[in-house]
Write an enzyme that holds these catalytic residues in place. Structure first.
Site, PDB file in Angstrom:
ATOM      1  CB  CYS A  88      -0.898   0.069   1.246  1.00 25.33           C
ATOM      2  SG  CYS A  88      -1.877  -1.393   1.591  1.00 25.33           S
ATOM      3  CG  ASP A  89       2.863   5.058  -1.215  1.00 29.54           C
ATOM      4  OD1 ASP A  89       3.783   4.936  -0.384  1.00 29.54           O
ATOM      5  OD2 ASP A  89       2.590   6.134  -1.775  1.00 29.54           O
ATOM      6  CB  SER A  90      -1.655   6.929   1.479  1.00 24.52           C
ATOM      7  OG  SER A  90      -2.418   5.751   1.653  1.00 24.52           O
TER       8      SER A  90
END
Length: 205
Positions: free
Chosen positions: A75-77
């Site tokens: 995941c990355d935000s």
């Protein structure tokens, strides 16, 4: 089958635990700046998706040997602000202060990229990746409130310099979209990507 979370984020871990999954955590150690810099004229959503893929792939050698039948989730935000800039973790008090001064009273789009890799007998047999946007409406902390928030260190190590599941929640007026995505891992998007690689989420509970 186990779900492997390729992230050191305690917020993502808590979301999964609250949703019935006890993941195995393996931190990727990916150089996020290098991955982003290697992309050619990417759209904002492509940046967070590429980072999620890089994180999932980085832990593959270890996971394949340790848990040959598993799903790996990366995941990355990042925050797409009203002025069009893409913001990751500020890292310093000065950068976080500047971001909050620019964000206060505006709205931004939190982009969360996800990648799911399905392993069987240590080999990747399925891949799925996508991103999800969520609109965040920021409040206007007073100068004293902002300085107190910065002093906690919380906004320095989170995308966009804010949280909704911690102290930063005091200064977020609303979220239009999926709250778990803002925390760092979208349950609906992860469920869809798991289905794309042939895994029903209930089999991981």
């Amino acid at each position: 089958m186990r779900l492997v979370l390729a992230s050191a984020s305690p917020a993502r871990l808590n979301v999964l635990r609250s949703a019935g999954i006890e993941p195995v955590v393996r931190v990727s150690g990916v150089d996020e700046d290098a991955v982003a810099a290697a992309l050619v004229d990417p759209k904002p959503a492509e940046v967070v998706t590429a980072l999620a893929v890089a994180k999932a792939e980085a832990v593959l050698p270890l996971v394949a040997a340790e848990l040959p039948d598993a799903v790996v989730v990366g995941c990355d935000s990042m925050l797409l602000t009203a002025d069009g800039s893409l913001e990751g973790k500020p890292g310093t008090v000065e950068a976080a202060r500047d971001r909050w001064r620019r964000m206060a009273g505006t709205s931004g789009t939190l982009l969360t990229g996800h990648c799911v890799l399905r392993l069987r007998d240590g080999e990747v047999v399925g891949r799925a990746a996508d991103s999800e946007p969520t609109t965040v409406r920021f409040g206007r902390p007073t100068g004293a409130e902002l300085e107190a928030y910065l002093a906690t260190g919380e906004p320095l190590q989170v995308a966009g310099a804010f949280t909704i599941d911690g102290l930063g929640g005091w200064f977020v007026d609303g979220v239009d979209g999926n709250p778990s995505s803002v925390i760092g891992i979208s349950l609906p998007l992860t469920r869809r990507l798991l289905a794309d690689v042939g895994v029903g989420v209930s089999t991981l509970w």
